[in-house]
Design an enzyme around this catalytic site. Sequence first.
Site, mmCIF file in Angstrom:
data_model
loop_
_atom_site.group_PDB
_atom_site.id
_atom_site.type_symbol
_atom_site.label_atom_id
_atom_site.label_comp_id
_atom_site.label_asym_id
_atom_site.label_seq_id
_atom_site.Cartn_x
_atom_site.Cartn_y
_atom_site.Cartn_z
ATOM 1 N N ASP A 7 0.592 -0.951 -0.281
ATOM 2 C CA ASP A 7 0.440 0.379 -0.212
ATOM 3 C C ASP A 7 0.882 0.963 0.121
ATOM 4 O O ASP A 7 1.639 1.524 0.647
ATOM 5 C CB ASP A 7 -0.508 0.025 1.237
ATOM 6 N N GLU A 46 1.588 -0.682 -5.041
ATOM 7 C CA GLU A 46 0.680 0.666 -5.404
ATOM 8 C C GLU A 46 1.428 1.768 -5.624
ATOM 9 O O GLU A 46 1.733 2.512 -4.634
ATOM 10 C CB GLU A 46 -0.188 0.740 -4.445
#
Length: 722
Positions: A355, A391
């Site tokens: 993330d 990401e």
Amino acid sequence: MLRVTASTTGRQVEVWPGVPAPLGAHWDGTGTNFALWSAGGTAVDLCLFDPDGTEHRQRLQETTHQVWHGRLPGVGPGQRYGYRVHGPFDPASGARYNPAKLLLDPYTRAVDGELRLDEALFGFDRRDPGQPNTTDSAPFVPRGVVIHDSFPWDGDQLLRTPWSDTVVYEVHVKGATMTHPDVPPALRGTYAGLAHPAFVEHLVSLGVTAVELLPVHSFVSEPHLLRRGLTNYWGYNTLGYFAPHAAYSSAGSGGGQVTEFKAMVKALHAAGIEVILDVVYNHTAEGDHTGPTLSFRGLDNGGYYRLNGEDPSRYTDYTGCGNTLDVRRPPVLALLMDSLRYWVTEMHVDGFRFDLASALARSFHDVDRLSAFFDVVHQDPVVSTVKLIAEPWDIGEGGYQVGNFPPPWTEWNGKYRDTVRDVWSGAKVGVRDLAYRLTGSSDLYRSDGRRPFASVNFVTAHDGFPMADLVTYQEKHNEANGEDNRDGESHNRNWNCGVEGPTDDPSVQELRARQVRNHLATLLLSTGVPMLTAGDELGRTQGGNNNAYCQDNEVSWLDWAAIDPDLWSFVSHAVGLRRNSPVLRQEAFFEGSEVPGSGGTRDLAWFAPNGEQLTSHDWFDTGLQTVGMYLDGRGLRLRDQRGRPVVDDSWLIWLHAGPEPVDVVLPGAPWGDGYELALATEYATGLPPRPTALPPGGTQLPSRSVWALRVLRTPEPISHAE
């Protein structure tokens, strides 16, 4: 050996010196060694808790290289524990030590108890933030658990499915099975529920090869959600990087969640499905300077976090969540790497999706391709061998880094999402960028030696509209989140087909269903690694909520009573075409060069509706909404295990985003002697009612449609030697 006897309420506990490594609590069969890093603390109390909650404090007398340690004979699995760290409380300088706050061990393997909202959670006095809050937080915070797990893996190993064969299914552990009728009620919403044959069979029959689990590291809900009676559903609020989230365990929180998680992995592996974890190493659950003191902040605030250089009482926030872990510091980088290795070696997971990965790569302010984070991951003999997905953005300046992560990283391709949404929403963007996205995004990933599977292609994800809502709602409807609809993305590159929300108009319903199929067909016929969002294959809706992070209810859960069986069949069929056609999942970028012996075809060619290859003018025509992509299976740069060249069928794929039908010309020889319609999005299941063979020449594409045509070739006549 020196032994220190600590006086506690109701019992005497011996504290031996122990050792500084490994960090965490480790039982050796007769006792447990505790080791905790804190560079600035002046004293550390190890706090043991009886089953009735009675606390016993033992002062750790030994410190080696900033690690406080001690071994407690007789203390073993099941013991609940935490820490209290003494030191200066001076927020203005970044020091926030407060022994009134019970702190979770960052290395604990299991967590017991939930976070309960109380003023005691906060390390500072709200009336005077420069002073400590001396109220004991222990009754309101979770504790670590000493565990010993001898799980019978019985030969289970990482699957290592080739990237080019991978189809990712992003799914939430709880939401997957909370309403599944064939999963026993006691197992719904748990690791055991995800491993239940009823759900595993769904994955297998759909054709996915990997589940990407939304965060399963132990997490808590933010105080602002608890005040509104909501909870953090997605889990991007990590507190324990080694502990499986206990609320997803049917076995409770006494350590049984570790065994249950391993059993889930083993069951998925037995079905040929990899397990990838969505991990949140960029920030923690403690939030900004007004947040609670739960672990890192009280252990060593300036050691774990990036403090604001001008005002150390504040944090540098590249994440939008209040703080950023300082991966530049060796102990923090070690925490990250120790956690990753643990989940691979002990829990058998097959990869990670990071993330806001750009936040991990910031050396000072800029995102650095040569940061210590990349160096350590690249050389690690364990972590470097599993699937690594970034990401590739954060919220800081220069944080959007799609295409800029180094090998061996793959990336969530945000440009793919944006382009495909633009095309099918009717934006006049032409086909130039679409061509890159359909063929693996060579403009992003080729220059540094990566291959097409560096692109993880997606149209939807947990964050945003599910596929059904993407074509049903023009605007977000997030009122249930309690933020006056201010949260969530406002520019979604979507189209509601002319009506906002549900409608009884059959023409709008049919158009929406076709648009869903168009998005999914584009995704599954593109070169790269496709990622499906759980429920998109079933027609799942969130009622227009595009930020359902706090909706732990029917808004977010898969609704197994309202599935669309035709859509499921469509997705399964499209995945099957991909699985059986190497040319649709290329391992190397197309060259656009002539295929030897083909009579003049190319491994990749682009056709305009008139049957001619696209011209330079066509590539820059923003009004062009129809394109044919020809993939020659005889031009694969792929060899089998024995080094023999692989030859596949050839395909002609038409994408037409225009609102009216369009006449197109199917090219004749040498491109093809005929075409078989293998998938067409005007049909509910993707299959025409009867086999359809089309000769070269003119035909008509329906409005807003995708066709996948398998190329037919007349066999060459056999010549007989005299």
